[in-house]
Scaffold this active site. Structure first.
Site, PDB file in Angstrom:
ATOM      1  N   LEU A  45       0.871  -1.193   0.000  1.00 49.03           N
ATOM      2  CA  LEU A  45       0.000   0.000   0.000  1.00 49.03           C
ATOM      3  C   LEU A  45       0.896   1.227   0.000  1.00 49.03           C
ATOM      4  O   LEU A  45       1.946   1.208   0.647  1.00 49.03           O
ATOM      5  CB  LEU A  45      -0.874  -0.053   1.247  1.00 49.03           C
ATOM      6  CG  LEU A  45      -1.603   1.196   1.767  1.00 49.03           C
ATOM      7  CD1 LEU A  45      -2.809   0.760   2.600  1.00 49.03           C
ATOM      8  CD2 LEU A  45      -0.715   2.093   2.629  1.00 49.03           C
ATOM      9  N   ASN A  46       0.510   2.274  -0.756  1.00 49.19           N
ATOM     10  CA  ASN A  46       1.152   3.585  -0.501  1.00 49.19           C
ATOM     11  C   ASN A  46       0.098   4.667  -0.377  1.00 49.19           C
ATOM     12  O   ASN A  46      -0.812   4.491   0.458  1.00 49.19           O
ATOM     13  CB  ASN A  46       2.336   3.881  -1.417  1.00 49.19           C
ATOM     14  CG  ASN A  46       2.116   3.908  -2.895  1.00 49.19           C
ATOM     15  OD1 ASN A  46       1.703   2.940  -3.490  1.00 49.19           O
ATOM     16  ND2 ASN A  46       2.401   5.014  -3.538  1.00 49.19           N
ATOM     17  N   ASP A  47       0.156   5.742  -1.105  1.00 54.84           N
ATOM     18  CA  ASP A  47      -0.612   6.956  -0.810  1.00 54.84           C
ATOM     19  C   ASP A  47      -2.114   6.739  -0.582  1.00 54.84           C
ATOM     20  O   ASP A  47      -2.754   6.009  -1.346  1.00 54.84           O
ATOM     21  CB  ASP A  47      -0.545   7.933  -1.991  1.00 54.84           C
ATOM     22  CG  ASP A  47       0.843   8.115  -2.543  1.00 54.84           C
ATOM     23  OD1 ASP A  47       1.785   7.572  -1.979  1.00 54.84           O
ATOM     24  OD2 ASP A  47       0.967   8.807  -3.563  1.00 54.84           O
ATOM     25  N   GLN A  63      -3.265   3.651  -2.955  1.00 51.15           N
ATOM     26  CA  GLN A  63      -2.402   3.008  -3.944  1.00 51.15           C
ATOM     27  C   GLN A  63      -2.145   1.587  -3.475  1.00 51.15           C
ATOM     28  O   GLN A  63      -1.664   1.376  -2.344  1.00 51.15           O
ATOM     29  CB  GLN A  63      -1.077   3.775  -4.060  1.00 51.15           C
ATOM     30  CG  GLN A  63      -1.212   5.133  -4.714  1.00 51.15           C
ATOM     31  CD  GLN A  63      -1.381   4.998  -6.216  1.00 51.15           C
ATOM     32  OE1 GLN A  63      -0.429   4.736  -6.921  1.00 51.15           O
ATOM     33  NE2 GLN A  63      -2.603   5.172  -6.697  1.00 51.15           N
ATOM     34  N   TYR A 106      -2.177   5.909 -10.855  1.00 47.94           N
ATOM     35  CA  TYR A 106      -1.420   6.619  -9.825  1.00 47.94           C
ATOM     36  C   TYR A 106      -2.333   7.508  -8.981  1.00 47.94           C
ATOM     37  O   TYR A 106      -3.549   7.546  -9.178  1.00 47.94           O
ATOM     38  CB  TYR A 106      -0.299   7.436 -10.488  1.00 47.94           C
ATOM     39  CG  TYR A 106       0.990   6.656 -10.697  1.00 47.94           C
ATOM     40  CD1 TYR A 106       1.021   5.264 -10.629  1.00 47.94           C
ATOM     41  CD2 TYR A 106       2.183   7.323 -10.964  1.00 47.94           C
ATOM     42  CE1 TYR A 106       2.218   4.570 -10.809  1.00 47.94           C
ATOM     43  CE2 TYR A 106       3.378   6.638 -11.148  1.00 47.94           C
ATOM     44  CZ  TYR A 106       3.388   5.252 -11.071  1.00 47.94           C
ATOM     45  OH  TYR A 106       4.572   4.586 -11.255  1.00 47.94           O
ATOM     46  N   SER A 107      -1.725   8.286  -8.095  1.00 48.51           N
ATOM     47  CA  SER A 107      -2.492   8.984  -7.066  1.00 48.51           C
ATOM     48  C   SER A 107      -3.433  10.053  -7.602  1.00 48.51           C
ATOM     49  O   SER A 107      -3.194  10.639  -8.659  1.00 48.51           O
ATOM     50  CB  SER A 107      -1.542   9.620  -6.057  1.00 48.51           C
ATOM     51  OG  SER A 107      -1.082   8.614  -5.209  1.00 48.51           O
ATOM     52  N   GLU A 230       5.773  15.973  -4.957  1.00 51.05           N
ATOM     53  CA  GLU A 230       4.681  15.010  -5.175  1.00 51.05           C
ATOM     54  C   GLU A 230       3.492  15.377  -4.282  1.00 51.05           C
ATOM     55  O   GLU A 230       3.648  16.028  -3.249  1.00 51.05           O
ATOM     56  CB  GLU A 230       5.153  13.588  -4.833  1.00 51.05           C
ATOM     57  CG  GLU A 230       6.234  13.081  -5.770  1.00 51.05           C
ATOM     58  CD  GLU A 230       6.516  11.580  -5.612  1.00 51.05           C
ATOM     59  OE1 GLU A 230       6.593  10.886  -6.633  1.00 51.05           O
ATOM     60  OE2 GLU A 230       6.664  11.118  -4.471  1.00 51.05           O
TER      61      GLU A 230
HETATM   62  C1  FRU Z   1       3.929   9.265  -4.008  1.00 49.82           C
HETATM   63  C2  FRU Z   1       3.788   8.733  -5.425  1.00 49.82           C
HETATM   64  C3  FRU Z   1       2.948   9.640  -6.285  1.00 49.82           C
HETATM   65  C4  FRU Z   1       2.447   8.708  -7.354  1.00 49.82           C
HETATM   66  C5  FRU Z   1       2.229   7.424  -6.573  1.00 49.82           C
HETATM   67  C6  FRU Z   1       2.489   6.160  -7.338  1.00 49.82           C
HETATM   68  O1  FRU Z   1       4.239   8.269  -3.097  1.00 49.82           O
HETATM   69  O2  FRU Z   1       5.067   8.531  -6.012  1.00 49.82           O
HETATM   70  O3  FRU Z   1       3.620  10.763  -6.792  1.00 49.82           O
HETATM   71  O4  FRU Z   1       1.262   9.159  -7.952  1.00 49.82           O
HETATM   72  O5  FRU Z   1       3.093   7.500  -5.462  1.00 49.82           O
HETATM   73  O6  FRU Z   1       2.183   5.059  -6.545  1.00 49.82           O
END
Ligand code: FRU
Length: 487
Positions: A45-47, A63, A106-107, A230
């Site tokens: 998981l990210n953003d 994400q 992406y985000s 970002e």
């Molecule tokens: C930030 C980022 C965003 C991008 C997304 C991709 O963590 O790099 O800039 O949209 O994650 O997963």
């Protein structure tokens, strides 16, 4: 089955899900699974993305790479809640399944208007027709895409709003992460960008109808502050504008900006009639090891709520949870406010409903006092006076205050994380949320915060030092999650 730069169709995912029950069992059995934080069921998981409240329901997208814990393919996962205690796991809902977003959904963000949620995100493309692309100036596509929903789950067809050649000519191909808001009668979109001089900035667009977007301005510092920004988020709260953003490539300055990439909050004034702005200051938003890409939204009660990614890209420290096939989590939701001109973060009131059973209340003075023996708790420390102190948050992990510097030290339990610090003129209050493998510390009622993953499951909360006060510790219960593997 899934390759890094190939589309992921919903049917393929569903087949994979049916075939991977054992993978889910393995992740679910990890003792480091968090009890009251949102995590990926499996994988990465990210953003946080698309945060909003719509008809009473909070929607939290993120994400998501369900397939493996290193985050190669980006989908949007979806959690829903009405109270931040009971959640529903709606699985992945947005797939990189078109020619506009084939290499990653992406985000992006959500904006509620006209009885619908309008979503905006970046469709990431990487081209492989030549082998000399640097993927900064050439070889990449960053599409701004939109769709809407009346329930947060079923989406209209994706619509391409802008493509790489629509952004200002002096930008590189790194333009992404649209966040939409309204000011007066106009809609605005802010995007993160890197220009041809490797200067990080945020691009501002304007629209009358959420479909046609015109470039109006860029927000950046006079002196370069990183090469790429970002996830920018521009909002007004209590008549003060703030820009939250994540600059990459900022040099460490003493105890500031020690992480590989930064989370920052800029205080600024912005005149939407003349598009003139003045930057007042830039600070780290959170002082811990694991905080990045936070996003805010205003809920139906008018609260500005922030959720961040409890992780960071490209760090040289790790998460041992990878052994069990998963990695990263979201932070607790935090309510933002302004005090003496600065942005304050406090845990959302709803989190008080996690408290379970009787709190342990202790007064303390210079003697060491052990006050709690478990690793999952909320501790509130009220200091009558404090010139120095040493708290053990759990075995081998300390928080000390000495010479006006508050230091979080993970000892040998940080999986590569060491110490992070902040200067605090006078220590009056701490609120600490300790989950199985994370800690969030709110200093002086949210003037500063530390967010970090921690890796030791031995309890022992104690406090000692030249300080006097009261510590109240609440045992906490877990979130309740419906859907996903638990069903
Ligand atoms: C930030 C980022 C965003 C991008 C997304 C991709 O963590 O790099 O800039 O949209 O994650 O997963």
């Amino acid at each position: 089955m899934f390759k890094k730069y190939e589309k992921v169709l919903k049917e393929d995912y569903e087949k994979w899900y049916r075939e991977n029950k054992d993978y889910r069992k393995q992740a679910a059995a990890d003792p480091r699974r968090l009890r009251f934080h949102l995590m990926p069921e499996t994988g990465w998981l990210n953003d946080p993305n698309g945060l909003c409240q719509f008809e009473g329901v909070y929607h939290i997208y993120y994400q998501y790479t369900p397939f493996e814990p290193t985050g190669e393919l980006k989908l949007w996962g979806h959690y829903m809640t009405k109270d931040f205690i009971h959640y529903e796991n709606d699985g992945p809902v947005l797939f990189p399944d078109t020619d506009m977003d084939a290499h990653g959904a992406y985000s992006g963000s959500a904006f509620v208007e006209d009885g619908r949620i309008h979503f905006f995100y970046t469709g990431n493309l990487k081209y492989f027709d030549r082998d000399d692309y640097d993927y900064i100036h050439e070889g990449r596509g960053s599409n701004t895409i939109s769709f809407t929903s009346k329930n947060g789950h079923d989406f209209t067809t994706k619509e391409l709003l802008m493509t790489t050649k629509d952004y200002p000519k002096d930008m590189t191909q790194h333009v992404r992460d649209p966040k939409v808001f309204k000011h007066g009668s106009k809609y605005y979109m802010i995007l993160g960008a890197r220009d041809q001089n490797d200067q990080g900035m945020a691009l501002l667009y304007q629209s009358e109808n959420l479909k046609v977007w015109d470039y109006v301005n860029r927000i950046t510092t006079k002196e370069k502050f990183g090469y790429m920004w970002e996830c920018p988020d521009l909002f007004e709260i209590e008549n003060q504008m703030f820009l939250i953003f994540c600059p990459q490539g900022v040099e460490k300055q003493g105890i500031d900006f020690e992480n590989v990439h930064q989370n920052a909050v800029m205080k600024l004034s912005y005149d939407f009639d003349t598009n003139e702005y003045e930057i007042e200051d830039i600070k780290l938003l959170d002082r811990g090891f694991d905080f990045y890409a936070p996003q805010t939204f205003e809920d139906e009660k008018g609260r500005r709520i922030l959720i961040g990614w409890m992780g960071i890209p490209d760090a040289d420290y790790t998460n041992p949870t990878i052994e069990n096939g998963w990695q990263h989590a979201l932070t607790l939701p935090r309510q933002l406010s302004v005090k003496n001109g600065r942005l304050i973060q406090k845990p959302l009131d709803e989190l008080q409903h996690l408290r379970e059973g009787n709190p342990t209340v202790n007064t303390f003075d210079s003697e060491q006092k052990i006050v709690f023996g478990d690793v999952v708790y909320e501790a509130n420390v009220e200091y009558n006076k404090c010139s120095s102190m040493n708290m053990t948050l759990r075995e081998g992990i300390t928080l000390t205050y000495e010479g006006k510097i508050l230091t979080l030290d993970l000892g040998k339990y940080g999986a590569g994380r060491t110490t992070r610090k902040v200067r605090v003129e006078s220590l009056n209050h701490l609120q600490i949320f300790a989950d199985t493998s994370s800690v969030e510390i709110f200093v002086n009622h949210g003037e500063e915060t530390f967010t970090s993953r921690i890796y030791n499951l031995e309890g022992k909360l104690s406090v000692e030092g030249q300080c006097e006060g009261t510590i109240t510790v609440y045992p906490l219960k877990s979130f309740e999650m419906k859907g996903g593997y638990d069903e």
